[in-house]
Design an enzyme around this catalytic site. Structure first.
Site, mmCIF file in Angstrom:
data_model
loop_
_atom_site.group_PDB
_atom_site.id
_atom_site.type_symbol
_atom_site.label_atom_id
_atom_site.label_comp_id
_atom_site.label_asym_id
_atom_site.label_seq_id
_atom_site.Cartn_x
_atom_site.Cartn_y
_atom_site.Cartn_z
ATOM 1 N N ARG A 61 0.850 -1.213 0.000
ATOM 2 C CA ARG A 61 0.000 0.000 0.000
ATOM 3 C C ARG A 61 0.876 1.250 0.000
ATOM 4 O O ARG A 61 0.452 2.336 -0.382
ATOM 5 C CB ARG A 61 -0.974 -0.026 1.190
ATOM 6 C CG ARG A 61 -1.957 1.109 1.204
ATOM 7 C CD ARG A 61 -3.261 0.816 1.951
ATOM 8 N NE ARG A 61 -3.104 0.035 3.149
ATOM 9 C CZ ARG A 61 -2.648 0.505 4.308
ATOM 10 N NH1 ARG A 61 -2.307 1.778 4.417
ATOM 11 N NH2 ARG A 61 -2.531 -0.285 5.359
ATOM 12 N N TYR A 115 -15.611 13.308 -18.659
ATOM 13 C CA TYR A 115 -16.137 11.952 -18.493
ATOM 14 C C TYR A 115 -17.234 11.989 -17.419
ATOM 15 O O TYR A 115 -17.082 12.664 -16.387
ATOM 16 C CB TYR A 115 -14.980 11.024 -18.092
ATOM 17 C CG TYR A 115 -15.438 9.661 -17.641
ATOM 18 C CD1 TYR A 115 -16.266 8.890 -18.449
ATOM 19 C CD2 TYR A 115 -15.054 9.158 -16.408
ATOM 20 C CE1 TYR A 115 -16.686 7.641 -18.026
ATOM 21 C CE2 TYR A 115 -15.474 7.905 -15.978
ATOM 22 C CZ TYR A 115 -16.292 7.162 -16.797
ATOM 23 O OH TYR A 115 -16.720 5.933 -16.375
ATOM 24 N N ASP A 188 -6.886 15.788 -17.424
ATOM 25 C CA ASP A 188 -7.100 14.373 -17.738
ATOM 26 C C ASP A 188 -6.649 14.177 -19.186
ATOM 27 O O ASP A 188 -7.296 14.664 -20.120
ATOM 28 C CB ASP A 188 -8.584 14.029 -17.550
ATOM 29 C CG ASP A 188 -8.881 12.560 -17.826
ATOM 30 O OD1 ASP A 188 -8.139 11.941 -18.627
ATOM 31 O OD2 ASP A 188 -9.857 12.030 -17.271
HETATM 32 C C1 PLP Z 1 -11.489 10.559 -19.958
HETATM 33 C C2 PLP Z 1 -11.649 9.548 -18.862
HETATM 34 N N1 PLP Z 1 -11.104 9.798 -17.664
HETATM 35 C C3 PLP Z 1 -11.223 8.926 -16.642
HETATM 36 C C4 PLP Z 1 -11.939 7.762 -16.768
HETATM 37 C C5 PLP Z 1 -12.073 6.834 -15.596
HETATM 38 O O1 PLP Z 1 -11.179 5.792 -15.729
HETATM 39 P P1 PLP Z 1 -11.387 4.352 -15.051
HETATM 40 O O2 PLP Z 1 -12.570 3.733 -15.717
HETATM 41 O O3 PLP Z 1 -10.090 3.672 -15.295
HETATM 42 O O4 PLP Z 1 -11.640 4.596 -13.595
HETATM 43 C C6 PLP Z 1 -12.526 7.457 -17.997
HETATM 44 C C7 PLP Z 1 -13.292 6.207 -18.168
HETATM 45 O O5 PLP Z 1 -13.890 5.972 -19.178
HETATM 46 C C8 PLP Z 1 -12.386 8.376 -19.067
HETATM 47 O O6 PLP Z 1 -12.946 8.162 -20.270
#
Ligand code: PLP
Length: 401
Positions: A61, A115, A188
């Site tokens: 961890r 997302y 992101d």
């Molecule tokens: C742009 C984006 N960020 C984050 C995520 C979340 O990722 P995870 O499904 O690995 O938790 C997604 C999932 O589709 C995504 O499309």
């Protein structure tokens, strides 16, 4: 290795074969280290590692070798000082927000077309916990500046290429605006991948990936990662020691293995997405296509600049003319090669109906405000032959209407 010759069977069953002397070779590929314990000759060493005055491992961890190899690869490819891995992309986003100082009484300015789970994390969980969230279209730079000046937020959150509308964020300008108003920029970068874009180079403070997507790349592993400064990384480390959203060694190994072919895959995915987007844009049954590679895309020139002319990403979205939810479902069912699975960035070509999957957690009004209609389909190009994919889309469009 302990001499086991005079020991009972049960003792030998536990210890036989374990803890071989330190090897005098280096494996070419990083091994999977599934152990949860680490032995040192001196307990002083263990104590120093706990105190972070010496590098090493005490408990997974807190960190583990296969995961550390994955983290170090991501820091290298994103041009960051350090990285921290998480069990999923959402785990990475939550940790980055907390490490950036988002708390009760602080504000976050965020793009509305994130997302769906990220939107809901901000709009529900962080709001319930006492943070204020202001959604602003990050392609409207004067609106962003106004919101930053008014709210003095802890963080500005954007996706390099947004999910599912494929808007491209002007990262250098957003970083400048965020810093001038005392905010950290969280990006992101999942859709662009480190192959197309390195947001830290453009001034971002935290770069987040769902490594489940392009980085893993084969649809067989869930993982997340944040790349940032060494100082911010310490914050992520302390946080994850307490909350425990750690990546496992098997997953880290799969993600690290996937990463090695990232440029090959993304190049092919960009080429396939470009051909499909151009074909769809000419199709009489398609009302609109969102893809930064099309010259008609509002941020086409910005995308070319940010991605260094290497491509425009493997994901696009399109609106089937006049389609309701049922028509989109029939279209998805009729596909034979393109798979209607809830993910993206794989070697497989994947389609998804955002309104009922990735953005299901938004209310119908929220989706309408963001611009996600019932006829919208997201497509993530795989590495198959583009002509076969186009033929599949053609027959499915014909049979759905
Ligand atoms: C742009 C984006 N960020 C984050 C995520 C979340 O990722 P995870 O499904 O690995 O938790 C997604 C999932 O589709 C995504 O499309």
């Amino acid at each position: 290795m302990t001499d086991l010759r005079d020991k009972a069977f049960a003792t030998r069953a536990v210890h036989a074969g374990e803890r071989a002397p330190r090897p005098d070779y280096t494996p070419v590929a990083t091994p999977i280290h599934p152990t949860v314990g680490y032995l040192y000759d001196s307990i002083d060493d263990l104590d120093a590692i706990f105190a972070t005055t010496r590098e090493g491992y005490v408990y997974p961890r807190y960190g583990s070798p296969t995961v550390a190899a994955f983290e170090s690869a991501l820091a290298e490819l994103e041009g960051g000082e350090a990285a921290h891995a998480f069990a999923s992309g959402m785990g990475a986003i939550l940790a980055a927000l907390l490490a950036a100082g988002v708390r009760a009484g602080t504000t976050v300015v965020a793009a509305p077309d994130l997302y769906g789970a990220t939107y809901t994390l901000l709009n529900r969980l962080f709001t319930e916990l006492g943070a204020t969230v202001r959604f602003v279209d990050v392609t409207d730079l004067s609106a962003v500046e106004g919101a930053l000046a008014e709210t003095r937020p802890a963080a500005l959150v954007a996706e390099t290429i947004s999910n599912p509308l494929l808007k491209v964020a002007d990262l250098p300008t957003l970083a400048d605006l965020a810093h001038r108003h005392g905010a950290q920029l969280l990006v992101d970068n999942t859709f662009a991948s480190p192959y197309l874009c390195n947001p830290l180079v453009h001034g971002a403070d935290f770069v987040i990936h769902s490594a489940t997507k392009f980085i893993g790349g084969h649809g067989d592993v869930m993982a997340g990662v944040v790349v940032t400064s060494a100082e911010n990384r310490r914050g992520l480390y302390e946080l994850n020691k307490l909350v425990g959203g750690v990546l496992g060694p098997f997953e880290a190994w799969l993600a690290l293995r996937g990463l090695k072919t990232l440029p090959l895959r993304v190049r092919q995915q960009c080429a396939n997405a470009t051909r499909i987007a151009k074909w769809l844009a000419e199709h009489p049954k398609i009302a609109g296509v969102n893809y930064p590679g099309l010259p008609t895309h509002p941020q086409h020139k910005l995308a070319r600049r940010l991605f260094g002319g290497q491509g425009f990403g493997g994901v696009l979205s399109f609106e089937i003319a006049g389609a309701d939810r049922a028509t989109v479902f029939r279209f998805m069912e009729a596909l034979e090669l393109c798979l209607p699975a809830t993910t993206l960035g794989d070697i497989y070509t994947l389609v998804l109906h955002p309104a009922t999957s990735s953005h299901r957690s938004l209310s119908a009004e929220e989706r309408a405000r963001v611009g996600i209609g019932e006829g919208l389909v997201r497509l993530s190009a795989g590495v198959e032959d583009a002509a076969d994919l186009i033929a599949d889309l053609e027959q499915a469009l014909a049979s759905a209407s």
